[in-house]
Design a protein around this motif. Structure first.
Motif, PDB file in Angstrom:
ATOM      1  N   ILE A  93       0.825  -1.205   0.000  1.00 47.77           N
ATOM      2  CA  ILE A  93       0.000   0.000   0.000  1.00 47.77           C
ATOM      3  C   ILE A  93       0.862   1.259   0.000  1.00 47.77           C
ATOM      4  N   PHE A  96       1.976   2.148  -3.466  1.00 45.30           N
ATOM      5  CA  PHE A  96       0.922   2.151  -4.480  1.00 45.30           C
ATOM      6  C   PHE A  96       0.672   3.553  -5.019  1.00 45.30           C
ATOM      7  N   ALA A  98      -2.067   4.781  -7.852  1.00 40.60           N
ATOM      8  CA  ALA A  98      -3.106   4.418  -8.814  1.00 40.60           C
ATOM      9  C   ALA A  98      -3.038   5.242 -10.081  1.00 40.60           C
ATOM     10  N   TYR A 103       1.764   1.873 -14.653  1.00 40.85           N
ATOM     11  CA  TYR A 103       1.573   0.859 -13.612  1.00 40.85           C
ATOM     12  C   TYR A 103       1.465  -0.526 -14.252  1.00 40.85           C
ATOM     13  N   ILE A 114      -7.545   3.340 -13.225  1.00 38.11           N
ATOM     14  CA  ILE A 114      -7.474   3.245 -11.766  1.00 38.11           C
ATOM     15  C   ILE A 114      -8.028   1.911 -11.285  1.00 38.11           C
ATOM     16  N   ALA A 115      -9.098   1.423 -11.930  1.00 38.88           N
ATOM     17  CA  ALA A 115      -9.690   0.143 -11.516  1.00 38.88           C
ATOM     18  C   ALA A 115      -8.682  -0.981 -11.635  1.00 38.88           C
ATOM     19  N   SER A 117      -5.461  -0.796 -11.520  1.00 32.53           N
ATOM     20  CA  SER A 117      -4.426  -0.617 -10.506  1.00 32.53           C
ATOM     21  C   SER A 117      -4.882  -1.140  -9.150  1.00 32.53           C
ATOM     22  N   TYR A 118      -6.114  -0.847  -8.782  1.00 32.67           N
ATOM     23  CA  TYR A 118      -6.622  -1.293  -7.493  1.00 32.67           C
ATOM     24  C   TYR A 118      -6.836  -2.808  -7.454  1.00 32.67           C
ATOM     25  N   LEU A 121      -3.433  -4.211  -6.843  1.00 30.73           N
ATOM     26  CA  LEU A 121      -3.057  -3.995  -5.450  1.00 30.73           C
ATOM     27  C   LEU A 121      -3.758  -4.996  -4.539  1.00 30.73           C
ATOM     28  N   ALA A 122      -5.046  -5.225  -4.771  1.00 29.27           N
ATOM     29  CA  ALA A 122      -5.793  -6.182  -3.949  1.00 29.27           C
ATOM     30  C   ALA A 122      -5.202  -7.578  -4.070  1.00 29.27           C
TER      31      ALA A 122
END
Length: 354
Positions: A93, A96, A98, A103, A114-115, A117-118, A121-122
Motif C-alpha cells: 500500500i 501504491f 493508482a 503501472y 485506476i480500476a 491498478s486497485y 493492489l488487492a
C-alpha cells in the motif's frame, strides 16, 4: 551416541525454526561472488526447506487430532493473515500509485485505469499474486505456504486412511523435472520453479509426521549414514554455488537440499539434546535453546519484516557482511516481537467470533 529419537524434532520445533530463520537472514545479506564465503552464504536458503519440512510435520500433528477442514483452514489463516496484512499490506500500500501511467498489470502491459491498478493492489495484498503471475519474489514464502496448506488436508486424509499414498511424494519430484525440461510446461509455469522445487520436502514432512508423533527411534549406528549424507550434500551444494552459480537448473541443487535439510534437522536436534554437557556448558545450552525458541516463535514476522524494512536500507550503507547481518538481527527481532504480540491480540479477539 544414543539412538535417534524422532520425537525431538517435535520437542525442539521452535528452536529449529529459530535456527532456520537465522540462516535465511544470513542468506539475504549480500556478499560479492568473489568472496570465499559466497557459496556457504548462499546455502542459507536451506532454511526455507527446513521450514517446509517442519511445517509438514506440524500439520500432520494438527490433522491427526481433528479432521476438520473448516477449522484447519481457519487456524492457518489466523496464524498467517494478521502478520501478513500488517507487514506485507503496508509494504504494497505504501508503494501504491493508482494514477501512475505505467503501472504494470498482472497479465502483461501497462495501464492507466485506476480500476486495474486497485485490482492488482488487492491481489498483492491478499496473496501476492504477482509471485504466481511472474515470479515477483517479495515475501514469496508466504503465498507458497498458503498454496501448500490448500492441498495439505486432502493429502493428509489420503495418507491417514491408506498409507500407500505416502508414495505420492514421488509425483512432485517428477514434476520438477517435467517443469524444467518439457517445453510447454516450462513456458507455462517454469517461472515459479522456486515453489515447485520446495513441494517435495513439504509433503515428505507430512510423511514423517506419524513417526515423529509416535517418537520412533532409529538405531544409533545410523549416525554414520547421516553424517556421510550431510557432509556429501553440503559439500556438493557449496561447490555448486561457489563454482557454478547460475550455470545449472536450480531444482537440481534443491533435490540435494531435501537430504541436507532432513539431516541438518536431525543433527541440530541432537545438539539441542546433548545430555553429557554439565555446569556452565549446560547453562549456555539452555540459554541458546531459549533464545532459538523465542526467535522461532516470531519467525513469520521476522521473515516478513527483515529484508524490505531493515536489511535493504542497511545494505545501502555498505557496513560489511557481519555488521549488516548483526544490525538486521538486532533491529528486526524486537519489532517482530511487538508485531507478534499485536497479532496475538487480534487473533484472540477474532477467535471469539469464528
Amino acid at each position: 551416541m544414543k539412538d535417534i529419537s524422532l520425537g525431538n524434532i517435535s520437542k525442539y520445533r521452535g528452536e529449529l525454526m529459530g535456527f532456520a530463520i537465522i540462516i535465511v537472514m544470513l542468506f539475504h545479506v549480500d556478499t560479492p561472488r568473489s568472496d570465499a564465503f559466497y557459496g556457504l552464504r548462499r546455502m542459507g536458503n536451506l532454511g526455507v526447506d527446513i521450514f517446509f519440512f517442519l511445517s509438514g510435520i506440524g500439520l500432520w500433528f494438527s490433522w491427526v487430532k481433528r479432521q476438520d477442514w473448516r477449522r484447519f483452514y481457519l487456524n492457518r489463516a489466523l496464524r498467517i493473515y494478521p502478520a501478513w496484512l500488517i507487514i506485507a499490506g503496508w509494504f504494497y500500500i505504501s508503494r501504491f500509485n493508482a494514477g501512475h501511467t505505467s503501472y504494470p498489470l498482472p497479465f502483461g502491459g501497462t495501464g492507466n485505469a485506476i480500476a486495474d491498478s486497485y485490482i492488482d493492489l488487492a491481489g498483492d495484498v491478499l496473496f501476492n499474486w504477482d509471485f504466481w503471475l511472474y515470479d515477483e519474489l517479495t515475501f514469496w514464502y508466504v503465498p507458497a505456504t498458503m498454496m501448500l496448506y490448500l492441498f495439505a488436508p486432502l493429502y493428509m486424509e489420503l495418507v491417514r486412511r491408506h498409507g500407500i499414498f505416502r508414495w505420492l511424494v514421488v509425483l512432485p519430484l517428477m514434476w520438477c523435472i517435467i517443469v524444467q525440461y518439457v517445453t510447454p510446461v516450462h513456458q507455462a509455469v517454469g517461472h515459479i520453479e522456486i515453489f515447485w522445487s520446495r513441494v517435495p520436502v513439504f509433503f515428505l514432512g507430512i510423511n514423517c509426521g506419524e513417526a515423529v508423533r509416535q517418537n520412533r527411534t532409529i538405531d544409533r549406528k545410523a549416525w554414520w549414514m547421516i553424517a556421510v549424507m550431510w557432509i556429501t550434500s553440503l559439500a556438493a551444494c557449496v561447490w555448486l554455488e561457489q563454482m557454478r552459480h547460475g550455470k545449472f537448473p536450480l531444482y537440481t541443487e534443491r533435490m540435494l537440499y531435501i537430504v541436507l535439510a532432513v539431516t541438518t534437522i536431525l543433527i541440530v536436534s541432537k545438539l539441542l539434546t546433548c545430555n553429557s554437557w554439565k555446569g556452565k556448558d549446560l547453562r549456555i545450552l539452555a540459554l541458546n535453546r531459549t533464545m532459538l525458541s523465542w526467535v522461532g516463535g516470531i519467525s513469520l514476522e521476522v521473515y516478513l519484516l527483515h529484508v524490505q524494512f531493515v536489511l535493504n536500507p542497511l545494505q545501502r550503507m555498505h557496513l560489511g557482511y557481519w555488521p549488516t547481518f548483526l544490525l538486521t538481527l538486532v533491529i528486526s527481532l524486537p519489532i517482530a516481537w511487538i508485531i507478534s504480540k499485536i497479532c496475538s491480540l487480534i487473533i484472540n479477539r477474532l477467535k471469539k467470533y469464528v
